[in-house]
Design a protein around this motif. Structure first.
Motif, mmCIF file in Angstrom:
data_model
loop_
_atom_site.group_PDB
_atom_site.id
_atom_site.type_symbol
_atom_site.label_atom_id
_atom_site.label_comp_id
_atom_site.label_asym_id
_atom_site.label_seq_id
_atom_site.Cartn_x
_atom_site.Cartn_y
_atom_site.Cartn_z
ATOM 1 N N ARG A 27 0.799 -1.255 0.146
ATOM 2 C CA ARG A 27 0.021 0.040 0.032
ATOM 3 C C ARG A 27 0.963 1.321 -0.009
ATOM 4 O O ARG A 27 0.419 2.232 -0.664
ATOM 5 N N ALA A 28 2.034 1.393 0.827
ATOM 6 C CA ALA A 28 2.797 2.401 0.743
ATOM 7 C C ALA A 28 3.509 2.512 -0.637
ATOM 8 O O ALA A 28 3.617 3.846 -0.829
ATOM 9 N N SER A 29 3.870 1.551 -1.203
ATOM 10 C CA SER A 29 4.345 1.788 -2.555
ATOM 11 C C SER A 29 3.359 2.287 -3.634
ATOM 12 O O SER A 29 3.691 3.164 -4.420
ATOM 13 N N ALA A 30 2.329 1.845 -3.437
ATOM 14 C CA ALA A 30 0.854 2.317 -4.410
ATOM 15 C C ALA A 30 0.794 3.696 -4.164
ATOM 16 O O ALA A 30 0.553 4.517 -5.160
ATOM 17 N N ARG A 31 0.975 4.293 -3.158
ATOM 18 C CA ARG A 31 0.845 5.798 -2.662
ATOM 19 C C ARG A 31 1.994 6.529 -2.953
ATOM 20 O O ARG A 31 2.233 7.645 -2.904
ATOM 21 N N GLY A 32 3.274 5.734 -3.096
ATOM 22 C CA GLY A 32 4.566 6.744 -3.538
ATOM 23 C C GLY A 32 5.109 6.975 -2.412
ATOM 24 O O GLY A 32 5.988 7.947 -2.254
ATOM 25 N N ASP A 33 4.770 6.490 -0.982
ATOM 26 C CA ASP A 33 5.283 6.981 0.061
ATOM 27 C C ASP A 33 6.676 6.300 0.410
ATOM 28 O O ASP A 33 6.816 5.389 1.191
ATOM 29 N N GLU A 34 7.634 6.867 0.169
ATOM 30 C CA GLU A 34 9.148 6.438 0.166
ATOM 31 C C GLU A 34 9.447 6.181 1.707
ATOM 32 O O GLU A 34 10.244 5.388 2.295
ATOM 33 N N ALA A 35 9.004 7.411 2.456
ATOM 34 C CA ALA A 35 9.486 7.276 3.859
ATOM 35 C C ALA A 35 9.095 5.883 4.492
ATOM 36 O O ALA A 35 9.737 5.379 5.183
ATOM 37 N N SER A 36 7.877 5.382 4.306
ATOM 38 C CA SER A 36 7.090 4.208 5.032
ATOM 39 C C SER A 36 7.951 2.912 4.201
ATOM 40 O O SER A 36 8.298 2.396 5.026
ATOM 41 N N GLU A 37 8.380 3.215 3.006
ATOM 42 C CA GLU A 37 9.054 2.132 2.362
ATOM 43 C C GLU A 37 10.199 1.773 3.330
ATOM 44 O O GLU A 37 10.790 0.796 3.363
ATOM 45 N N ARG A 38 10.922 2.923 3.422
ATOM 46 C CA ARG A 38 12.445 2.848 4.163
ATOM 47 C C ARG A 38 12.264 2.356 5.475
ATOM 48 O O ARG A 38 13.042 1.547 5.912
ATOM 49 N N TRP A 39 11.271 2.930 6.203
ATOM 50 C CA TRP A 39 11.014 2.222 7.656
ATOM 51 C C TRP A 39 10.761 0.771 7.517
ATOM 52 O O TRP A 39 11.264 -0.043 8.331
ATOM 53 N N TYR A 40 9.859 0.192 6.705
ATOM 54 C CA TYR A 40 9.474 -1.083 6.378
ATOM 55 C C TYR A 40 10.738 -1.703 6.204
ATOM 56 O O TYR A 40 10.921 -2.881 6.465
ATOM 57 N N TYR A 41 11.488 -1.318 5.039
ATOM 58 C CA TYR A 41 12.743 -2.073 4.523
ATOM 59 C C TYR A 41 13.845 -2.326 5.615
ATOM 60 O O TYR A 41 14.415 -3.282 6.042
ATOM 61 N N LEU A 42 13.993 -0.993 6.482
ATOM 62 C CA LEU A 42 14.925 -1.247 7.492
ATOM 63 C C LEU A 42 14.498 -2.088 8.753
ATOM 64 O O LEU A 42 15.349 -2.945 9.327
ATOM 65 N N ARG A 43 13.216 -1.980 9.106
ATOM 66 C CA ARG A 43 12.700 -3.088 9.906
ATOM 67 C C ARG A 43 12.711 -4.372 9.825
ATOM 68 O O ARG A 43 13.184 -5.209 10.562
ATOM 69 N N GLN A 44 12.686 -4.688 8.578
ATOM 70 C CA GLN A 44 12.729 -6.276 8.127
ATOM 71 C C GLN A 44 14.142 -6.639 8.169
ATOM 72 O O GLN A 44 14.482 -7.638 8.743
ATOM 73 N N ILE A 45 15.070 -5.772 7.783
ATOM 74 C CA ILE A 45 16.346 -6.199 8.087
ATOM 75 C C ILE A 45 16.842 -6.622 9.438
ATOM 76 O O ILE A 45 17.517 -7.493 9.825
ATOM 77 N N ARG A 46 16.578 -5.440 10.157
ATOM 78 C CA ARG A 46 16.807 -5.441 11.708
ATOM 79 C C ARG A 46 16.092 -6.773 12.380
ATOM 80 O O ARG A 46 16.681 -7.613 13.011
ATOM 81 N N MET A 47 14.878 -7.189 11.845
ATOM 82 C CA MET A 47 14.360 -8.271 12.611
ATOM 83 C C MET A 47 14.863 -9.513 12.165
ATOM 84 O O MET A 47 15.025 -10.464 13.117
ATOM 85 N N ALA A 48 15.200 -9.533 10.909
ATOM 86 C CA ALA A 48 15.958 -10.675 10.080
ATOM 87 C C ALA A 48 17.025 -11.234 10.791
ATOM 88 O O ALA A 48 17.155 -12.221 11.206
ATOM 89 N N VAL A 49 18.087 -10.235 11.062
ATOM 90 C CA VAL A 49 19.097 -10.357 11.841
ATOM 91 C C VAL A 49 18.912 -10.769 13.392
ATOM 92 O O VAL A 49 19.618 -11.497 13.713
ATOM 93 N N LEU A 50 17.977 -10.103 13.898
ATOM 94 C CA LEU A 50 17.932 -10.178 15.352
ATOM 95 C C LEU A 50 17.668 -11.726 15.666
ATOM 96 O O LEU A 50 18.023 -12.361 16.498
ATOM 97 N N PHE A 51 16.628 -12.307 14.818
ATOM 98 C CA PHE A 51 16.069 -13.548 14.879
ATOM 99 C C PHE A 51 16.918 -14.625 14.253
ATOM 100 O O PHE A 51 16.957 -16.020 14.696
ATOM 101 N N GLY A 52 17.665 -14.231 13.316
ATOM 102 C CA GLY A 52 18.133 -15.080 12.065
ATOM 103 C C GLY A 52 19.366 -15.561 12.902
ATOM 104 O O GLY A 52 20.094 -16.811 12.678
ATOM 105 N N VAL A 53 20.330 -14.555 13.638
ATOM 106 C CA VAL A 53 21.820 -14.990 13.980
ATOM 107 C C VAL A 53 21.638 -16.197 14.981
ATOM 108 O O VAL A 53 22.257 -17.160 15.113
ATOM 109 N N PRO A 54 20.696 -15.964 15.864
ATOM 110 C CA PRO A 54 20.509 -17.146 17.021
ATOM 111 C C PRO A 54 19.989 -18.339 16.421
ATOM 112 O O PRO A 54 20.467 -19.622 16.938
ATOM 113 N N THR A 55 19.046 -18.398 15.497
ATOM 114 C CA THR A 55 18.833 -19.562 14.738
ATOM 115 C C THR A 55 19.517 -20.418 14.086
ATOM 116 O O THR A 55 19.813 -21.647 14.449
#
Length: 519
Positions: A291-319
């Protein structure tokens, strides 16, 4: 409900659903392996892999149907939502016949592809593959209604259906094998479970979206063209993912032996099951990112992008570090027995370690892939995934046949391909697309490396001081490892704002607990 709460609810629902699957896998797999034996279990694994490929006959329309349902719901274009649903159902009804016919043909050719399959199983395979193909068709139909629920951010309902199906599958597997129905019982159970999933998703989708209309079926040219335009790229990507995740079993079965499929499967099982667990971070965020991409809301896209990376690293490293350091002890306690001796344990543990290293190097690939799909830049991700799959297959065969690395060569081929494409190429494209500087990730990368190093040293110390020779000790070792990791991760990997938010929630909860009740 706020965006953060919806995301937390959906992510929790996804993780609970997948976690339940892992728990059932943990308790059920040894029973199935020892009841069927290495040969029969190897045949069952190969049949499920081959049947999974029949799902590719949808040419990616399953993925594109879900994408456009979410897209048009976001625009509140209910006419297009209805046409997309009925076109998807009509398309899958036709494809179901092709799946059934292909199941019959593949059943007859199965012994030719896998000559190590004993002759007494040839007739059974001819019967069972068409039955499994029917199950794949039912699964495709259920995915349409599941997409309606996801489009309304009701992942909790889709996972509720999955949990019911999981319970039926677990109980049915035990009953079928205890009564001696073997592979026939497992195949029939698969169809029953997917029928329940179809019915459950349909009922819930009608309740959440009263405008839902599934009949009469529709195959409108303009709508089908739209679905195929996005779907063909999804098909390439999905076929490549299957090639990466499942063709390794076929390579082992063809080049080495059917019995070796069981050993490789045990080593790869937890690695493959843990990857979707992390991917659910992206799946949960994808509707909002779309939905953010459809609106052209790059600020929200960056937030979701960085959030995904942080969470993947946070849970992926111990896994994945946990699988590397505790994998052998786990497999020994989990599978060791007359059908799985210590040699098999060592081989499976080595496969698990190799595949875990590959996943560690690709943790930051979820976010760019999700961004590419949300923006409609699907072909880059699809082609990159296809290259990865081809390289994985080619390198695996080369390392087995030329360098005589046995099943380890298959795993190493996948590692090299994944590190190259998902560790470097796809993240580069996503970062460039958002205009982010690589310097933005240096701090997170350094924090992840320090956390991984400290966690590795802690795991080695635990193993040396308290070797896991029983389930109780193993559980204590893992708990101690996770406590140590949590202490490090909270400081190095969790942003200050998130730490403050958690503290505020805990304080509010404690305040309510301590407040005197009104009389």
């Amino acid at each position: 409900m706020s965006k953060a709460r919806i995301y937390a609810r959906n992510l929790a629902a996804n993780w609970i659903g997948h976690g339940a699957s892992v728990v059932v896998l943990f308790f059920l797999s040894p029973f199935v392996v020892h009841t069927l034996g290495k040969t029969e279990y190897g045949i069952w694994s190969l049949m499920t892999v081959v049947t999974g490929y029949l799902g590719l006959f949808d040419i990616g329309v399953r993925s594109s149907t879900g994408r456009y349902i979410i897209f048009y719901l976001g625009r509140e274009d209910h006419k297009s939502v209805g046409e997309t649903i009925r076109t998807g159902l009509g398309f899958f009804s036709v494809i179901g016949l092709l799946m059934l016919a292909s199941g019959l043909v593949v059943g007859w050719l199965f012994p030719e592809f896998f000559p190590s399959v004993p002759e007494r199983y040839h007739g059974m395979v001819v019967l069972l593959l068409p039955i499994l193909a029917v199950g794949m068709w039912l699964s495709a139909l259920a995915a349409v209604f599941s997409s309606v629920l996801r489009g309304h951010d009701r992942f909790d309902l889709t996972r509720g259906v999955d949990l019911v199906v999981l319970g039926v599958r677990a109980a049915g597997t035990i009953i079928a094998l205890k009564l001696g129905y073997g592979l026939i019982g497992l195949a029939l159970l698969s169809v029953v479970c997917r029928s329940i999933a179809l019915g459950g998703n349909w009922c819930l989708a009608r309740r959440i979206y009263p405008r839902l209309k599934a009949w009469p079926l529709l195959v409108r040219r303009s709508r089908l063209k739209e679905l195929l335009g996005y779907g063909i790229a999804a098909f390439v990507s999905r076929a490549s993912v299957k090639l990466i995740g499942q063709t390794s079993l076929i390579v082992v079965g063809v080049i080495i032996s059917v019995a070796s499929v069981t050993t490789y499967s045990v080593g790869a099982m937890l690695v493959l099951y843990s990857w979707p667990f992390l991917d659910m971070i992206s799946q949960t965020l994808f509707p909002a990112l779309q939905r953010a991409s459809a609106r052209g809301d790059e600020a929200s896209e960056r937030w979701y992008y960085l959030r995904q990376i942080r969470m993947a690293v946070l849970f992926g490293v111990p896994t994945y570090l946990g699988l590397i350091f505790f994998g052998r002890a786990f497999i020994h306690l989990w599978m060791a027995g007359p059908e799985f001796d210590e040699t098999c344990v060592s081989q499976a543990a080595a496969v698990m370690a190799i595949l875990s290293v590959a996943r560690l190097c690709a943790l930051h690939s979820f976010a760019p892939s999700s961004l590419l799909w949300a923006r409609g830049r699907v072909w880059f991700d699809a082609i990159a995934t296809a290259i990865e799959a081809t390289a994985s297959l080619g390198l695996g065969v080369l390392l087995v046949l030329v360098f005589d690395l046995d099943m380890y060569g298959v795993a190493l081929g996948g590692l090299i391909a994944m590190v190259t494409m998902r560790g470097i190429v796809i993240p580069w494209r996503g970062t460039w697309l958002l205009g982010l500087s690589w310097k933005r990730f240096l701090g997170l990368g350094a924090a992840a490396l320090v956390s991984a190093a400290l966690f590795s040293g802690w795991c080695l110390l635990i193993q040396r001081v308290v070797p896991a020779d029983s389930w109780g000790v193993f559980a204590a070792d893992v708990a101690a490892a996770l406590v140590g990791y949590a202490a490090v991760a909270v400081v190095l990997l969790v942003p200050r704002r998130d730490r403050q938010r958690v503290v505020s929630v805990v304080r509010a909860w404690l305040t309510r607990k301590e407040a005197p009740s009104e009389v």
